[in-house]
Structures are given as C-alpha cells and as structure tokens.
Write a protein that holds these residues in place. Sequence first.
Motif, PDB file in Angstrom:
ATOM      1  N   MET A 111       0.593  -1.149  -0.094  1.00  0.00           N
ATOM      2  CA  MET A 111      -0.025  -0.270  -0.025  1.00  0.00           C
ATOM      3  C   MET A 111       0.749   1.234   0.076  1.00  0.00           C
ATOM      4  N   ALA A 112       0.416   2.265  -0.606  1.00  0.00           N
ATOM      5  CA  ALA A 112       1.272   3.514  -0.786  1.00  0.00           C
ATOM      6  C   ALA A 112       0.353   4.803  -0.533  1.00  0.00           C
ATOM      7  N   HIS A 113       1.043   5.796  -0.046  1.00  0.00           N
ATOM      8  CA  HIS A 113       0.321   7.041   0.030  1.00  0.00           C
ATOM      9  C   HIS A 113       1.313   8.086  -0.128  1.00  0.00           C
ATOM     10  N   LEU A 114       0.777   9.295  -0.673  1.00  0.00           N
ATOM     11  CA  LEU A 114       1.263  10.599  -0.762  1.00  0.00           C
ATOM     12  C   LEU A 114       1.387  11.384   0.262  1.00  0.00           C
ATOM     13  N   MET A 115       2.379  12.166   0.886  1.00  0.00           N
ATOM     14  CA  MET A 115       2.328  13.092   1.867  1.00  0.00           C
ATOM     15  C   MET A 115       2.545  14.333   1.021  1.00  0.00           C
ATOM     16  N   VAL A 116       1.644  15.254   1.091  1.00  0.00           N
ATOM     17  CA  VAL A 116       1.676  16.522   0.362  1.00  0.00           C
ATOM     18  C   VAL A 116       2.290  17.688   1.323  1.00  0.00           C
ATOM     19  N   HIS A 117       3.431  18.320   1.088  1.00  0.00           N
ATOM     20  CA  HIS A 117       3.990  19.305   1.742  1.00  0.00           C
ATOM     21  C   HIS A 117       3.652  20.709   0.958  1.00  0.00           C
ATOM     22  N   TYR A 118       2.985  21.414   1.881  1.00  0.00           N
ATOM     23  CA  TYR A 118       2.526  22.864   1.262  1.00  0.00           C
ATOM     24  C   TYR A 118       3.800  23.748   1.704  1.00  0.00           C
ATOM     25  N   PRO A 119       4.086  24.855   0.677  1.00  0.00           N
ATOM     26  CA  PRO A 119       5.096  25.721   1.222  1.00  0.00           C
ATOM     27  C   PRO A 119       4.881  26.447   2.613  1.00  0.00           C
ATOM     28  N   ASP A 120       3.525  26.484   3.016  1.00  0.00           N
ATOM     29  CA  ASP A 120       3.461  27.198   4.541  1.00  0.00           C
ATOM     30  C   ASP A 120       3.663  26.229   5.629  1.00  0.00           C
ATOM     31  N   GLY A 121       3.858  24.979   5.370  1.00  0.00           N
ATOM     32  CA  GLY A 121       4.045  24.101   6.384  1.00  0.00           C
ATOM     33  C   GLY A 121       3.144  22.957   6.556  1.00  0.00           C
ATOM     34  N   ARG A 122       1.822  22.915   5.862  1.00  0.00           N
ATOM     35  CA  ARG A 122       0.963  22.149   5.862  1.00  0.00           C
ATOM     36  C   ARG A 122       1.232  20.912   5.262  1.00  0.00           C
ATOM     37  N   GLN A 123       0.644  19.767   5.746  1.00  0.00           N
ATOM     38  CA  GLN A 123       1.030  18.538   5.402  1.00  0.00           C
ATOM     39  C   GLN A 123      -0.357  17.912   5.333  1.00  0.00           C
ATOM     40  N   VAL A 124      -0.618  17.152   4.021  1.00  0.00           N
ATOM     41  CA  VAL A 124      -1.601  16.292   3.851  1.00  0.00           C
ATOM     42  C   VAL A 124      -1.472  14.798   3.460  1.00  0.00           C
ATOM     43  N   ARG A 125      -2.131  13.893   4.008  1.00  0.00           N
ATOM     44  CA  ARG A 125      -1.724  12.443   3.411  1.00  0.00           C
ATOM     45  C   ARG A 125      -2.848  12.114   2.659  1.00  0.00           C
ATOM     46  N   PHE A 126      -2.438  11.651   1.418  1.00  0.00           N
ATOM     47  CA  PHE A 126      -3.442  11.014   0.228  1.00  0.00           C
ATOM     48  C   PHE A 126      -3.159   9.592   0.169  1.00  0.00           C
ATOM     49  N   PRO A 127      -4.227   8.641   0.375  1.00  0.00           N
ATOM     50  CA  PRO A 127      -3.869   7.174  -0.018  1.00  0.00           C
ATOM     51  C   PRO A 127      -3.806   6.964  -1.433  1.00  0.00           C
ATOM     52  N   ARG A 179      10.694  11.842  -4.219  1.00  0.00           N
ATOM     53  CA  ARG A 179      10.080  13.194  -3.923  1.00  0.00           C
ATOM     54  C   ARG A 179       9.612  13.823  -5.243  1.00  0.00           C
ATOM     55  N   ILE A 180       8.549  14.275  -5.409  1.00  0.00           N
ATOM     56  CA  ILE A 180       7.835  14.846  -6.397  1.00  0.00           C
ATOM     57  C   ILE A 180       7.654  16.320  -6.548  1.00  0.00           C
ATOM     58  N   ALA A 181       7.986  17.236  -7.342  1.00  0.00           N
ATOM     59  CA  ALA A 181       7.737  18.511  -7.186  1.00  0.00           C
ATOM     60  C   ALA A 181       6.529  18.824  -8.082  1.00  0.00           C
ATOM     61  N   ILE A 182       5.575  19.318  -7.677  1.00  0.00           N
ATOM     62  CA  ILE A 182       4.361  19.835  -8.715  1.00  0.00           C
ATOM     63  C   ILE A 182       4.229  21.084  -8.190  1.00  0.00           C
ATOM     64  N   GLY A 183       4.294  22.334  -9.108  1.00  0.00           N
ATOM     65  CA  GLY A 183       4.109  23.498  -8.549  1.00  0.00           C
ATOM     66  C   GLY A 183       4.890  23.960  -7.661  1.00  0.00           C
ATOM     67  N   THR A 184       4.466  24.582  -6.601  1.00  0.00           N
ATOM     68  CA  THR A 184       5.255  24.941  -5.263  1.00  0.00           C
ATOM     69  C   THR A 184       5.035  23.789  -4.135  1.00  0.00           C
ATOM     70  N   CYS A 185       4.406  22.653  -4.509  1.00  0.00           N
ATOM     71  CA  CYS A 185       4.104  21.788  -3.461  1.00  0.00           C
ATOM     72  C   CYS A 185       5.174  20.449  -3.935  1.00  0.00           C
ATOM     73  N   ASN A 186       5.610  19.832  -2.645  1.00  0.00           N
ATOM     74  CA  ASN A 186       6.511  18.603  -2.785  1.00  0.00           C
ATOM     75  C   ASN A 186       5.671  17.412  -2.052  1.00  0.00           C
ATOM     76  N   LEU A 187       5.513  16.420  -2.895  1.00  0.00           N
ATOM     77  CA  LEU A 187       4.912  15.102  -2.523  1.00  0.00           C
ATOM     78  C   LEU A 187       5.912  13.962  -2.429  1.00  0.00           C
TER      79      LEU A 187
END
Length: 565
Positions: free
Chosen positions: A27-43, A109-117
Amino acid sequence: MGLTGTKSTIPTNQERAAGSAPALDVMAHLMVHYPDGRQVRFPLVKSEVVVGRDATCDLALQDAITSRQHARFYRDDQGRLWVADLKSKNGLLVNDRHVDASPLTGGDRIAIGTCNLVVHEEPGHDVRLHEPLADTQIGATSAWGASQNFELSQRRLQSLYELNDRLTGRLDRDDLLKELLQVCREQLGLDRAGIAVWRGEPHSLEWVEIGGIDKSRDEGLTISRSIVDRALHQGERILFNDKSPGEFDPTASIISNNIRSAMCVPMAYLQRVRGVIYGDRIVSTGGFKKEDIDFFAALGRLGAMGLATVQLVEETKQRERVDYQIGLARQIQTRLFPAESLRLPGLSIDALNDPGQRISGDYYDYFERDDGKVVIVMADVAGKGIPASLLMANLQAAVRVTLQKDADLVGSVTALNRLICQNAGDDRFVTAIFGILDRETREFKYVNAGHHLPFLIRNRADSGILKEAIDADLPIGIDIDYPYRERSLVFEDRPTMMILYTDGVIDAENESGDMYEESRFAQAIANNVAQPTDEVVTRLRRSIKQFTRNTPQTDDITIMAVELE
C-alpha cells in the motif's frame, strides 16, 4: 461453481505472463507538503490518480502555479507505481530531475508547482502473495462456492451467537479486525492468521491484521495468490491439508513453508466481498474439516457485517463533516453578497439568493463607487455546487477590483472574460449583466454577457420586458478575444423599476414537470410592482414557491429589484 475434493491447477508460466502481478502487495500514500508547512496525507488506493489545481482532480492542490491537470499517478501491469506529466505548464520533477514519466519507490520526492509530494510505501504486514512453481498442483485441495450451504453443529451455531455479541459495537476498523483475528485463532486453533481488506481497486488488498508470526526472525506469511484470488473474487471457501486419503500432491509453497493445513475464506455480506481471512497450522497436528471452514467463513461473514457497520458510521461522520464544511462555505459565501439593501437618495436596491444545493453558483452585487455611480451585477455560473461557488467567489473579488471609479465598462468585462478563460475549465462560463447606473443622468450603461434580459417597469400600472435591437454578447469564459459591446438605457423621469434574475427563476418546475416560465414571472411582477423593492423581491420568491410546491429545488434562484424614483 464450487469444487469439492478436487485438485486446482496452478497457472502455467505462459498464463502468468499474460496477467502477471507483483509478488509483494504494497500500500502506498503521498504526503503533500505545502510551502506554508501544511501536510496532507493522500492514500493511493485507486489504480489511477490525477493531480492538479482543478477541483475535479482526485488530488486537488491549493497551488496557483500548478496546472489544472498537472500529473497522474498509476500502476503498470507489474503493480509498480509511476507518475507521468500531463503536459503541465511548469513540468514535473522527480528527485529534482525533470521527467515526462518515472517509476516511483518509497521516499521519492515529486515537485508539482510549489508543492512537494513524498511517496510512502507500507508493506502489507509482511504478507507475501506467491505462486508455486509452474505446472505443479495444489494437492488435497477442496473448494466450496459462495452458493453452497454451511454445515455447522449446534455448538458452533451457539458460538457464533455469542461471538456476535463480542464483536458488536466495535466501530473502529482495526480494533474490529484485531478482535476478529483473535476469535478465529481461539476458535479454530490457528497457528498463524491474517485478515485483508479489499478496497475495490487492482492491487488494493490491504493486510490489516496478522497474528502468529515471529517478527524478530523477520518471519512473514507466504500465501498462494491464486487461493486468495479465488476467495476474494469468486467467493469460494478454500481448504487444503498435507495429509488426506487418496491422491496427495503437495504444492511447492506448502512444502517450503511447512504448512500442515490451511484455509482461506471471503469476508462476504449482502453479496459483497469486503476482504479475506487466511489461517494455517504449521505446528499443530490434525487437518481442517468441512465444518471448520464453514465456521471460518461464518466468522468472516460476521467480520464483513462489522466492516459494513464501520463503513456506515464513517460515512455518517464524513457526511456530518462535509455538511459542516458546506455550512461554513455558505456562511462565507453569504458574506460575499451585499450585507444589506442599498438605500441612496432616489435609489433603492434589494436582492435575494436561494441556492439549489446549499451553496450557490449565482452571484449578484451592487455598490456605490467613489464618483457616486452605482455598480450593478447579476451573474450565473454554469454548473452547480462547490465548483460553481468557487468560481463565483473569484468573480466577486475581480468585479470589486475592476469596476471601481472611472473604470471602463467594456475594458473591465474584457479583463474579467480573460481571467475566467485562463483559470476556469473548458466547461465553465458565466452569463452576466454588468452595469453602471448614473443617478443624475438616469442612464444605465451595461454589458450583457449572454444573460436573460431584465424586466423594466416604467410606471406602476404597466410592465414590459426590455428589448434590444441586437443579440446579447457571449457569456464570459468562452472566447478570450471576444469583443464585448456597451449598451445603455435611460430611466424615464418617473419612478422606474428594473428586475434582474437568473435562469433558476423561469426554469423552476412543479410536480407535473411544468416550468414557471417567463410569462408567469412577468405576471407576478405586474401583480406586485406597486410594492417597495424589498417586498417585491419577497413576493416574487413566494410566487415561485407556490408554483413549485413540494418539488425539490435543483437550481439557484436569484432576484434583484432596482428602483430609481
């Protein structure tokens, strides 16, 4: 159809090549890191996930420089995770390297726009799905189909009744399955056991609980993939023993793992398989019997019932969370509309908005500029619900900026059109009337971007629809270079009222499927035109409700009344 006391042939090399699958379920998930420090988990539970700025994406990023559909994550025929660029404007980086497509592993690490996944992989609790050597057979294997009855003793039936009470009320999924696994091991004398939940997508079998393995020795469960697939996709109850009367032809997997006896059953309830339970004996003597696997399957059904209850509870909680968020969104949206009626010397404006889906895609606005002129806007965003409301909010902010003092009306609408074309999807457009009313000259200059013509009532005893010699212009958001035109009308030197509205008014339906239509609306205006603007708006809405009665409202209804004395 189930097979009793028969041998099941393992797929050959040629058959496996035609539909191969990964040896290890991950099983895998993405951890989305926003520039403002927010983190969102996406399975990553779906076979394909589209990522972008657009709200319709599976993973919608709140990032201005991300393309509407930027990239997609998917699994190939071998079950490997990949990411591919969807012709995005700013490209795709994997581990700081520009790529069109790339395989992924944990930690990438995947960079999309200003977000790092960041990719995180979660091995399925040390459970390995394995196929024995080609052209060998599962010896002493029996299988019973989903339609074949259970054969249980009175003692086992009584145990099920008592165990139902033991499992009832466990509303956390992992807690439920942990208890279920313990029950299975206690009741059937299993040395090792595991429970997997199926998410309904390829490669989405998640081994949630496993018992009886020695993790200090890096020990795990190696299970025949074909056995698991038959239980999962055909609903069969599979049993095999290393000793049985008649033919005996053990599989390579049984020999290599010293398995004496094993069972695999579906967790099925209401004709839906929610997962599988596996159990075996590697130390205990004695093989499993028909009643054992029937009892095992009955426990699986209890587990499936519990999972259905957990899902229902989670869906209820999710609906409550969504309802709460939508309620907040409606509160915010309501604040985007004018806070109160507009009352200026000689001018009165009132309006209402009644959303069809709790939040609205309609937009109205009016405000006095510094030069004393009054901006009046009535707009209808194509579509309904959240996507339409988000576009409406952006339009409101842009209107307040572009139509300020000394703004050129056509230039402002052209800029708004360009903004919508560049930032909304191809199926998003806005019909609208943008106008500026000069109370001194009584002139109303406006641009009609594909919207319904307003009603103009020139005196209290008459009502008529404002007609134009030329057709209305295109809605904004369709053609980025469209040449919009300004028109004007002059209010007579007597009290004059103008009614603007959206198509939810005339498209409202009653129980017979009849529409309210423009003619009924015109008559309702004529019946109430002697009232002040706030009362006119209220009575027009009441007229629509009386027509539709109990028919659910499906579209936004917005009405505005403007009176210049």
